[in-house]
Write a protein that holds these residues in place. Structure first.
Motif, mmCIF file in Angstrom:
data_model
loop_
_atom_site.group_PDB
_atom_site.id
_atom_site.type_symbol
_atom_site.label_atom_id
_atom_site.label_comp_id
_atom_site.label_asym_id
_atom_site.label_seq_id
_atom_site.Cartn_x
_atom_site.Cartn_y
_atom_site.Cartn_z
ATOM 1 N N HIS A 241 0.831 -1.200 0.000
ATOM 2 C CA HIS A 241 0.000 0.000 0.000
ATOM 3 C C HIS A 241 0.869 1.255 0.000
ATOM 4 O O HIS A 241 2.042 1.210 0.336
ATOM 5 N N THR A 242 0.232 2.350 -0.403
ATOM 6 C CA THR A 242 0.895 3.641 -0.456
ATOM 7 C C THR A 242 -0.084 4.696 0.028
ATOM 8 O O THR A 242 -1.277 4.601 -0.225
ATOM 9 N N LEU A 243 0.434 5.705 0.710
ATOM 10 C CA LEU A 243 -0.379 6.817 1.178
ATOM 11 C C LEU A 243 0.197 8.114 0.630
ATOM 12 O O LEU A 243 1.420 8.239 0.502
ATOM 13 N N ALA A 244 -0.674 9.059 0.347
ATOM 14 C CA ALA A 244 -0.241 10.382 -0.089
ATOM 15 C C ALA A 244 -1.052 11.429 0.655
ATOM 16 O O ALA A 244 -2.269 11.327 0.737
ATOM 17 N N LEU A 245 -0.355 12.404 1.208
ATOM 18 C CA LEU A 245 -1.009 13.509 1.902
ATOM 19 C C LEU A 245 -0.967 14.725 0.984
ATOM 20 O O LEU A 245 0.098 15.100 0.503
ATOM 21 N N THR A 246 -2.128 15.316 0.733
ATOM 22 C CA THR A 246 -2.199 16.457 -0.169
ATOM 23 C C THR A 246 -2.210 17.758 0.634
ATOM 24 O O THR A 246 -2.522 17.760 1.827
ATOM 25 N N PHE B 217 -3.601 4.719 -1.995
ATOM 26 C CA PHE B 217 -3.727 3.813 -3.126
ATOM 27 C C PHE B 217 -3.026 2.530 -2.763
ATOM 28 O O PHE B 217 -2.068 2.504 -2.036
ATOM 29 N N GLY B 218 -3.566 1.430 -3.237
ATOM 30 C CA GLY B 218 -3.151 0.118 -2.791
ATOM 31 C C GLY B 218 -4.309 -0.526 -2.079
ATOM 32 O O GLY B 218 -5.462 -0.185 -2.295
ATOM 33 N N GLN B 219 -4.030 -1.428 -1.183
ATOM 34 C CA GLN B 219 -5.116 -2.201 -0.611
ATOM 35 C C GLN B 219 -5.525 -1.783 0.789
ATOM 36 O O GLN B 219 -6.655 -1.944 1.184
ATOM 37 N N LEU B 220 -4.628 -1.281 1.583
ATOM 38 C CA LEU B 220 -4.939 -1.040 2.987
ATOM 39 C C LEU B 220 -5.806 0.194 3.159
ATOM 40 O O LEU B 220 -5.770 1.105 2.344
ATOM 41 N N ALA B 221 -6.534 0.242 4.220
ATOM 42 C CA ALA B 221 -7.425 1.328 4.596
ATOM 43 C C ALA B 221 -8.666 1.358 3.731
ATOM 44 O O ALA B 221 -9.572 2.100 3.989
ATOM 45 N N LEU B 222 -8.723 0.537 2.709
ATOM 46 C CA LEU B 222 -9.927 0.436 1.885
ATOM 47 C C LEU B 222 -10.489 -0.975 1.957
ATOM 48 O O LEU B 222 -11.173 -1.420 1.053
ATOM 49 N N ARG B 223 -10.153 -1.667 3.027
ATOM 50 C CA ARG B 223 -10.591 -3.047 3.225
ATOM 51 C C ARG B 223 -10.127 -3.906 2.059
ATOM 52 O O ARG B 223 -10.849 -4.118 1.100
ATOM 53 N N HIS B 224 -8.909 -4.408 2.138
ATOM 54 C CA HIS B 224 -8.308 -5.143 1.029
ATOM 55 C C HIS B 224 -9.126 -6.349 0.601
ATOM 56 O O HIS B 224 -8.924 -6.882 -0.461
ATOM 57 N N ARG B 225 -10.100 -6.750 1.375
ATOM 58 C CA ARG B 225 -10.981 -7.843 0.952
ATOM 59 C C ARG B 225 -11.812 -7.450 -0.260
ATOM 60 O O ARG B 225 -12.384 -8.282 -0.930
ATOM 61 N N GLN B 226 -11.904 -6.164 -0.529
ATOM 62 C CA GLN B 226 -12.639 -5.685 -1.700
ATOM 63 C C GLN B 226 -11.821 -5.841 -2.970
ATOM 64 O O GLN B 226 -12.308 -5.562 -4.050
#
Length: 151
Positions: A76-81, A89-98
């Motif tokens: 996973h990757t995170l970006a702070l704007t 973007f990637g799988q974590l924090a968006l419930r990778h089961r999806q």
């Protein structure tokens, strides 16, 4: 170990780099993100889940925002704007089961919360809010998120 310079980014001023298990990102002084490497879960945020990207690609969906910080690990990757949105973007924090996430997506559970700092490790992520409160998400094994979960 041989350290290599990334010639394809020589025309940019790089202000931060971040590296996951098999992917890496570079953040320019203009707030643009360039990504390269493994992309099976969409961790590059380049509108595909092609297994590997050998050339560095611009994360186009965040090009209209000014990114100020990157964090990544595992898949996973995170970006702070600059406006304080936390995009992941990637799988974590968006419930990778999806399933894999091809494009960056706002972490809706933190919508309206101004963030000032990101961190990522293994299969969890953390952020610090403007009020200096921690926000954590991810696998709760061994207390890695600071939260206890039985089972």
């Amino acid at each position: 170990m041989v350290i290599e310079l990334i010639d394809e980014l020589q025309n940019y001023t790089i202000v931060q780099v971040a590296a996951g298990d098999q992917h890496s990102l570079a953040l320019t002084s203009w707030g643009l993100i360039y990504a390269r490497g493994d992309n099976g879960y969409g961790e590059l945020g380049v509108n595909s889940c092609d297994s590997h990207t050998a050339t560095r690609k611009l994360v186009k969906s965040l090009a209209r925002k000014v990114t100020v910080q990157l964090a990544c690990d595992a898949n996973h990757t995170l970006a702070l704007t600059a406006d304080g949105d936390k995009n992941t973007f990637g799988q974590l924090a968006l419930r990778h089961r999806q399933g894999p996430q091809k494009d960056p997506a706002l972490v809706t559970s933190l919508a309206g919360t101004l963030l000032v700092l990101l961190a990522a490790a293994g299969h969890h992520s953390a952020a610090v809010t403007q009020a200096r409160l921690p926000a954590v998400v991810g696998v709760k094994q061994a207390g890695s998120t600071g939260l206890y979960s039985q089972g």
